[in-house]
Design a protein around this motif. Structure first.
Motif, PDB file in Angstrom:
ATOM      1  N   ASP A   1       0.830  -1.209   0.000  1.00 23.30           N
ATOM      2  CA  ASP A   1       0.000   0.000   0.000  1.00 23.30           C
ATOM      3  C   ASP A   1       0.866   1.261   0.000  1.00 23.30           C
ATOM      4  OD1 ASP A   1      -2.261  -1.600   0.011  1.00 23.30           O
ATOM      5  OD2 ASP A   1      -2.588  -1.393   2.182  1.00 23.30           O
ATOM      6  N   LYS A   2       1.929   1.258   0.816  1.00 18.35           N
ATOM      7  CA  LYS A   2       2.831   2.409   0.857  1.00 18.35           C
ATOM      8  C   LYS A   2       3.558   2.575  -0.472  1.00 18.35           C
ATOM      9  CE  LYS A   2       3.634   2.478   5.800  1.00 18.35           C
ATOM     10  NZ  LYS A   2       4.610   2.370   6.883  1.00 18.35           N
TER      11      LYS A   2
ATOM     12  N   GLU B   1       1.233   4.083  -3.030  1.00 17.17           N
ATOM     13  CA  GLU B   1       1.043   5.507  -2.750  1.00 17.17           C
ATOM     14  C   GLU B   1       2.273   6.305  -3.187  1.00 17.17           C
ATOM     15  OE1 GLU B   1      -1.128   8.708  -1.920  1.00 17.17           O
ATOM     16  OE2 GLU B   1      -1.886   6.674  -1.769  1.00 17.17           O
TER      17      GLU B   1
END
Length: 54
Positions: A32-33, A36
């Motif tokens: 997820d990081k 992003e």
């Protein structure tokens, strides 16, 4: 989390390579990081090499 490395000397290309390492860990929070962070990269991410392994 994988340590960032200087592979090519180009900050954005090295960032893409590092993000790929994050994804390969399989840890959803890291993925997820990485997704992003990928939004901030302006270098085109050609995924053509990813299909060479199949």
């Amino acid at each position: 989390m994988p340590a960032p490395k200087v592979v090519t000397g180009d900050r954005e290309v090295d960032a893409v390579l590092w993000l790929q390492e994050c994804v390969r860990t399989g840890h959803q929070a890291l993925i997820d990081k990485a997704l992003e962070a990928a939004k901030k990269i302006t270098t085109p991410m050609d995924l053509g090499c990813a299909t060479a392994n199949t």
